[in-house]
Design an enzyme around this catalytic site. Structure first.
Site, PDB file in Angstrom:
ATOM      1  N   TYR A 163      10.166 -13.096 -29.124  1.00 37.50           N
ATOM      2  CA  TYR A 163       9.995 -12.341 -27.873  1.00 37.50           C
ATOM      3  C   TYR A 163      10.521 -13.144 -26.677  1.00 37.50           C
ATOM      4  O   TYR A 163       9.744 -13.725 -25.922  1.00 37.50           O
ATOM      5  CB  TYR A 163       8.499 -12.034 -27.687  1.00 37.50           C
ATOM      6  CG  TYR A 163       8.153 -11.065 -26.580  1.00 37.50           C
ATOM      7  CD1 TYR A 163       8.731  -9.805 -26.507  1.00 37.50           C
ATOM      8  CD2 TYR A 163       7.213 -11.400 -25.602  1.00 37.50           C
ATOM      9  CE1 TYR A 163       8.387  -8.912 -25.510  1.00 37.50           C
ATOM     10  CE2 TYR A 163       6.855 -10.503 -24.592  1.00 37.50           C
ATOM     11  CZ  TYR A 163       7.448  -9.261 -24.563  1.00 37.50           C
ATOM     12  OH  TYR A 163       7.097  -8.373 -23.578  1.00 37.50           O
ATOM     13  N   ARG A 168      14.021  -9.480 -20.210  1.00 33.63           N
ATOM     14  CA  ARG A 168      12.973  -8.896 -21.033  1.00 33.63           C
ATOM     15  C   ARG A 168      12.141  -7.877 -20.259  1.00 33.63           C
ATOM     16  O   ARG A 168      12.001  -8.004 -19.048  1.00 33.63           O
ATOM     17  CB  ARG A 168      12.058 -10.029 -21.545  1.00 33.63           C
ATOM     18  CG  ARG A 168      11.099  -9.608 -22.647  1.00 33.63           C
ATOM     19  CD  ARG A 168      10.326 -10.799 -23.182  1.00 33.63           C
ATOM     20  NE  ARG A 168       9.380 -11.307 -22.207  1.00 33.63           N
ATOM     21  CZ  ARG A 168       8.823 -12.520 -22.279  1.00 33.63           C
ATOM     22  NH1 ARG A 168       9.128 -13.346 -23.259  1.00 33.63           N
ATOM     23  NH2 ARG A 168       7.970 -12.915 -21.355  1.00 33.63           N
ATOM     24  N   ASP A 169      11.578  -6.939 -20.986  1.00 33.04           N
ATOM     25  CA  ASP A 169      10.684  -5.929 -20.402  1.00 33.04           C
ATOM     26  C   ASP A 169      11.421  -5.146 -19.312  1.00 33.04           C
ATOM     27  O   ASP A 169      10.912  -4.960 -18.208  1.00 33.04           O
ATOM     28  CB  ASP A 169       9.431  -6.626 -19.825  1.00 33.04           C
ATOM     29  CG  ASP A 169       8.189  -5.725 -19.853  1.00 33.04           C
ATOM     30  OD1 ASP A 169       8.233  -4.680 -20.523  1.00 33.04           O
ATOM     31  OD2 ASP A 169       7.191  -6.082 -19.206  1.00 33.04           O
ATOM     32  N   SER A 175       5.800  -8.287 -18.091  1.00 31.57           N
ATOM     33  CA  SER A 175       6.136  -9.325 -19.064  1.00 31.57           C
ATOM     34  C   SER A 175       7.571  -9.822 -18.925  1.00 31.57           C
ATOM     35  O   SER A 175       8.196 -10.219 -19.901  1.00 31.57           O
ATOM     36  CB  SER A 175       5.907  -8.806 -20.484  1.00 31.57           C
ATOM     37  OG  SER A 175       4.541  -8.564 -20.696  1.00 31.57           O
ATOM     38  N   ASP A 215       9.239  -3.620 -27.673  1.00 32.24           N
ATOM     39  CA  ASP A 215       9.700  -2.693 -26.617  1.00 32.24           C
ATOM     40  C   ASP A 215      11.212  -2.646 -26.395  1.00 32.24           C
ATOM     41  O   ASP A 215      11.707  -1.715 -25.765  1.00 32.24           O
ATOM     42  CB  ASP A 215       9.049  -2.988 -25.242  1.00 32.24           C
ATOM     43  CG  ASP A 215       7.553  -2.741 -25.232  1.00 32.24           C
ATOM     44  OD1 ASP A 215       7.022  -2.247 -26.250  1.00 32.24           O
ATOM     45  OD2 ASP A 215       6.912  -3.043 -24.213  1.00 32.24           O
ATOM     46  N   ASP A 393      -2.390  -8.153 -20.799  1.00 28.26           N
ATOM     47  CA  ASP A 393      -1.109  -7.426 -20.784  1.00 28.26           C
ATOM     48  C   ASP A 393      -0.362  -7.591 -19.469  1.00 28.26           C
ATOM     49  O   ASP A 393       0.859  -7.449 -19.438  1.00 28.26           O
ATOM     50  CB  ASP A 393      -1.354  -5.922 -20.985  1.00 28.26           C
ATOM     51  CG  ASP A 393      -1.922  -5.612 -22.358  1.00 28.26           C
ATOM     52  OD1 ASP A 393      -1.489  -6.254 -23.334  1.00 28.26           O
ATOM     53  OD2 ASP A 393      -2.796  -4.730 -22.450  1.00 28.26           O
TER      54      ASP A 393
END
Ligand SMILES: *[C@@H]1O[C@H](CO)[C@@H](O)[C@H](O)[C@H]1NC(C)=O
Length: 438
Positions: A163, A168-169, A175, A215, A393
């Site tokens: 990850y 990212r995200d 995140s 995701d 989260d």
């Protein structure tokens, strides 16, 4: 912010002449951090992200010197074992998560709840490698699993989440990671994968199971209207292909993240999703150890239910098994290996969301079905716990750089600390509402 209450209380008992330091597992840095930056003896401060650094014990880091103790027979072959990769293996328990749980239980006064909380440390979860700085910990876990295998005569597997994609995200904020595409992120990402691979290579007798990039590909299916996702598409694909190829060469069984029933499970999304997964598989050269897909990662959906949560209204795929059963033929017809693992770590309680898209620290969630190979479906290898319950989260602080509106919603538990850090009140609810009970 609530994470280390117990440890902080203990340090207050240490005589005043001892120089103040952050406790083991405590925060020791990050933007806006004004607390101790030195770590307790036996631990060092490791940067997790710009907002959080943590004191990590020597036993869980700096494994670069750890060597595989014997000239083990390489288990790495170009041919995966037939059948379910979980079959016949003990799942290694992350000492990092166990320590988090032990510290959390110590902060609980109610003896019944405390005893239940402590049971969580014996339930296997995945370990998330969300920054390069953590990759050396993998070697420590693998060495430990290797040693346990030797003493017990059992075969061990270690579960990891890969990850760290650049940008990212891309459709959210909570995140965001350490790499940006604009700043050499794709090459940095390949370096990160290489570091994980180097650790794995040292321990050929320990099986590794990897979930690849929660995701990311799901965003490529439904969020290409988001500028950041559009800009990230080619890097996500190239990075994912690089990771699955490299890991397959080492005999790591991987599952690409496939969102969840309330995301790719909507009827119009099934075919585009299957097309994308099949394309990635093909472009990676059909890696033999790419085993399938992981669903419901860090989400809350039921595995199977006869009374659909009202938020799922309008979708025939109102639980994970229905989603999987609908997606599988689309994958199979395109040559993609349709095997699944399903996260049920926080799915114990239904009917707690206002909308199906609510994902951030959903209030009153409970730990769900324990990891089991008894899945009731030949498509599903295992029910697993991928999200370590109790790790946050996303922050609910509206002034924070990584604040995402979802973490401020009515269904979100507040106040919440930064993503990935310990969220004590949330953990206590997961324990309290666990279904089946702990
Ligand atoms: C929220 O974030 C801002 C900006 O980083 C910070 O100054 C403030 O102290 C934070 N508030 C809380 C309650 O943590």
């Amino acid at each position: 912010m609530l994470k280390f209450g117990a440890l902080l209380a203990l340090t207050s008992l240490i005589p005043a002449f001892v120089e103040a330091v952050a406790p083991v597992w405590g925060q020791c840095g990050g933007n806006g951090w004004s607390g101790e930056t030195a770590c307790a003896s036996g631990s060092t401060c490791v940067k997790s992200n710009d907002w959080y650094s943590q004191c990590i014990t020597s036993s869980t880091q700096a494994s670069s010197t750890v060597q595989s103790s014997t000239a083990a027979q390489p288990s790495t072959t170009s041919t995966p074992a037939a059948g379910n990769p979980y079959d016949g293996y003990e799942i290694y328990l992350s000492p990092y998560y166990a320590d988090e749980v032990i510290a959390a239980a110590a902060a609980i006064t109610d003896p019944t709840l405390k005893a239940k909380a402590l049971k969580v440390k014996d339930i296997p979860t995945f370990t998330w490698f969300d920054v390069v700085a953590k990759t050396s910990q993998l070697g420590t876990y693998l060495a430990d699993a290797d040693a346990k295998a030797k003493t017990t005569g059992k075969k061990y597997l270690v579960q990891i989440v890969v990850y760290d994609l650049p940008d990212r995200d891309c459709a959210a904020l909570a995140s965001n990671g350490e790499f940006t595409i604009a700043n050499n992120g794709l090459n940095n990402y390949k370096g990160y994968v290489d570091k994980l691979a180097a650790e794995i290579k040292k321990f050929p007798n320990v099986r590794v199971i990897a979930v690849i990039e929660p995701d990311s590909l799901a965003n490529m299916v439904t969020n290409m209207g988001v500028t950041k996702c559009q800009g990230a598409a080619s890097a996500y694909k190239e990075g994912t292909i690089y990771a699955v190829k490299k890991l397959s060469e080492l005999g790591v069984y991987s599952y690409l993240d496939a969102g969840h029933a309330g995301w790719l499970g909507w009827l119009p999304n099934l075919t585009p999703a299957a097309e994308l997964f099949a394309q990635i598989y093909k472009d990676a050269g059909s890696p033999p150890f790419l085993r399938g897909l992981a669903t419901d990662v860090a989400n809350y959906n039921a595995y199977t239910t006869t009374s659909p949560d009202p938020v799922t209204q309008g979708s025939p795929n109102y639980d994970e098994l229905k989603y999987i059963t609908s997606l599988a033929p689309e994958l199979q017809s395109r040559g993609f290996p349709a095997h699944f693992i399903v996260d049920q770590g926080r799915s114990g309680v239904q009917n707690i969301r206002k909308e199906w898209g609510d994902w951030c620290n959903v209030k009153n969630a409970g730990f769900g079905t324990r990891p089991t190979l008894n899945t009731g479906s030949s498509l599903v290898d295992s029910i697993v716990w991928i999200k370590p319950g109790g790790e946050c989260d996303g922050t609910s602080n509206t002034s924070a750089v990584r604040y995402d509106g979802h973490c401020g919603k009515e269904s979100a538990h507040k106040p919440a600390p930064e993503a990935g850090t310990w969220f004590q009140a949330y953990f206590e609810n997961l324990v309290k509402y666990a279904n089946p009970a702990l």
